[in-house]
Design an enzyme around this catalytic site. Structure first.
Site, PDB file in Angstrom:
ATOM      1  N   SER A 319       0.827  -1.257  -0.043  1.00 54.70           N
ATOM      2  CA  SER A 319      -0.010   0.029  -0.179  1.00 54.70           C
ATOM      3  C   SER A 319       0.871   1.234   0.105  1.00 54.70           C
ATOM      4  CB  SER A 319      -0.828  -0.014   1.192  1.00 54.70           C
ATOM      5  OG  SER A 319      -1.645   1.343   1.353  1.00 54.70           O
ATOM      6  N   LYS A 325       1.672  -3.379   4.829  1.00 55.34           N
ATOM      7  CA  LYS A 325       0.698  -4.163   4.306  1.00 55.34           C
ATOM      8  C   LYS A 325       1.382  -5.151   3.160  1.00 55.34           C
ATOM      9  CE  LYS A 325      -4.209  -3.728   2.626  1.00 55.34           C
ATOM     10  NZ  LYS A 325      -3.992  -4.662   1.715  1.00 55.34           N
TER      11      LYS A 325
END
Length: 465
Positions: A319, A325
């Protein structure tokens, strides 16, 4: 500057008129018209297809010289030009989705070979000491050369694809062994189900790929039958009998691809059902790759707020805003490619059915998207194999999920009946420990006795009762 145009372009003419051709271009007037008629879509012919087409032209020149139909010097120049296909392939510029049943690409390749052969004989591009029609295309039609080149390319791509499936299957089987002792909760319709070994899940994927591997190996037998020598409609008009009878054998030796002359050249010219068959099996592989990739996404989801049993490799930042992430980017790559293959299957099926009478005018789209699907599948298998190799399992999460699944109580239906066990689970709001306590009270037994009847560790074996 007044001579700049003559330096940059040459003029070519035929019975339709004249065209200006870039002076350094190996293509000629027919190709120039095709470029005007058919704007580029961004699609490109498969390299194996281009190679196969050049090998057909080489084989025809060799055989025509041998049977005394083509001057040996011209034939030698053509064969030498064909051997330079890799350098010349950039001049095959006609769009794969052009109209005319492939005539434009056949003309394009004829002109490229003719101009290269002309240079070999000491001439200049556009002089055509070697003629695109009378020499390079001698005893041929687009209708027998195009489909033959397509089938040869499919055979070569099939072998690459099967190799990639084998590699992926082997990697998954390695993970099957690595994860075989790890138990977790199975799931049906995304809801908790009976226990399963994580290795068993990988083993099921490997067996699905084994079926694809077998099917793709077998289908090569059907794609080997070619119509070369049948010329326009399969009757062989315009070619001497000796040429028609021998050209496939010569091509097989030149290209080292196992092809055979079709028993019925008329059938092989007008019917493209073998491509529909091949692509149907490509779709079957795409179905399995889609399922495997989606399962990996689901098992790795979360990882803290969903299933989270597979630990997905951190191969890319997930991300631009959420720190740390990790996303299942490779499975998503495969999923997107498989959606394209599904679309191609619809195109190929409809196009194969759309042939009229003695020819299927949509041979270009059939050949092109079959080969494109094969490349997408091959690259997807390679990418997924590398990704699966990096997968790991969160053993603690697997154990937690297994222990929390109320489906583990399924064997108790053999003692108390489906309704009794179901009611206990409902009253306990799917809490396994509470459900066991309720059952123990109702059936006048103990939780420890119920656990002996369950033995979750043995549930993954055949014949558990």
């Amino acid at each position: 500057m007044e001579n700049s145009n003559t330096l940059e372009f040459r003029t070519e003419s035929d019975y339709l008129g004249t065209e200006q051709i870039p002076v350094d271009a190996y293509y000629g007037i027919a190709t120039a018209r095709a470029l005007k008629l058919f704007p580029k879509t961004g699609e490109q012919f498969d390299e194996k297809f281009i190679w196969a087409y050049f090998m057909i032209k080489k084989s025809a020149a060799l055989l025509n010289a041998e049977i005394g139909r083509l001057d040996k010097n011209i034939a030698a120049a053509i064969t030498t030009a064909c051997d330079e296909w890799e350098r010349l392939k950039e001049w095959v510029v006609v769009d794969p989705l052009s109209g005319g049943a492939g005539t434009s690409v056949n003309l394009n390749i004829n002109e490229v070979i003719a101009n290269q052969a002309t240079e070999i004989l000491g001439g200049k591009k556009g002089e055509y000491l070697v003629d695109p029609y009378n020499h390079v295309n001698m005893h041929q039609s687009t209708n027998d050369t195009f489909v033959t080149a397509g089938k040869m390319a499919v055979i070569l791509r099939l072998r690459e694809l099967v190799d990639s499936v084998i590699k992926l299957q082997e990697v998954i089987q390695e993970k099957e062994k690595e994860f075989y002792s790890i138990r977790t909760a199975g799931r049906t319709q995304l809801m908790d189900a009976l226990p399963i070994m994580m290795g068993q899940q990988f083993g099921a994927w490997a067996d699905a790929l084994a079926r694809d591997r077998w099917r793709l190996n077998k289908v090569e037998e059907r794609i080997r039958s070619v119509n070369l020598g049948g010329t326009a409609i399969g009757t062989g008009v315009g070619a001497p009998k000796e040429y028609t009878l021998r050209i496939v054998e010569v091509l097989r030796q030149v290209a080292n691809v196992k092809i055979a002359k079709a028993e019925n050249l008329i059938d092989a010219t007008q019917n493209l059902d073998t491509f529909a068959e091949v692509h149907g099996l490509l779709k079957s592989l795409a179905v399995n790759l889609y399922k495997i990739s989606n399962d990996i996404r689901l098992l790795g989801s979360g990882p803290k707020t969903a299933i989270g049993e597979l630990i997905l490799p951190a191969v890319q930042v997930g991300s631009t805003i959420m720190p740390g992430k990790v996303n299942p980017v490779v499975p998503e790559y495969v999923l997107q490619n498989m959606l394209v293959v599904f679309g191609h299957d619809e195109i190929v099926s409809h196009a194969c059915a759309q042939g009229n009478l003695q020819l299927n005018q949509f041979a270009p789209i059939v050949v092109h998207f079959t080969l494109k699907s094969m490349r997408l599948l091959t690259s997807s298998c390679h990418a997924l194999a590398k990704y699966v190799k990096l997968l790991d399992v969160d053993k603690e999460r697997c154990q937690q999920n297994l222990e929390r699944s109320s489906s583990n109580l399924t064997p108790l239906i053999n003692y108390f009946g489906h309704e009794v066990v179901s009611e206990a689970i409902r009253q306990a709001n799917y809490d396994v420990e509470k459900a066991l306590q309720l059952l123990a009270e109702k059936e006048n037994t103990t939780v420890s006795e119920l656990l002996k009847k369950l033995n979750i560790q043995k549930m993954t074996g055949l014949g558990y009762y």
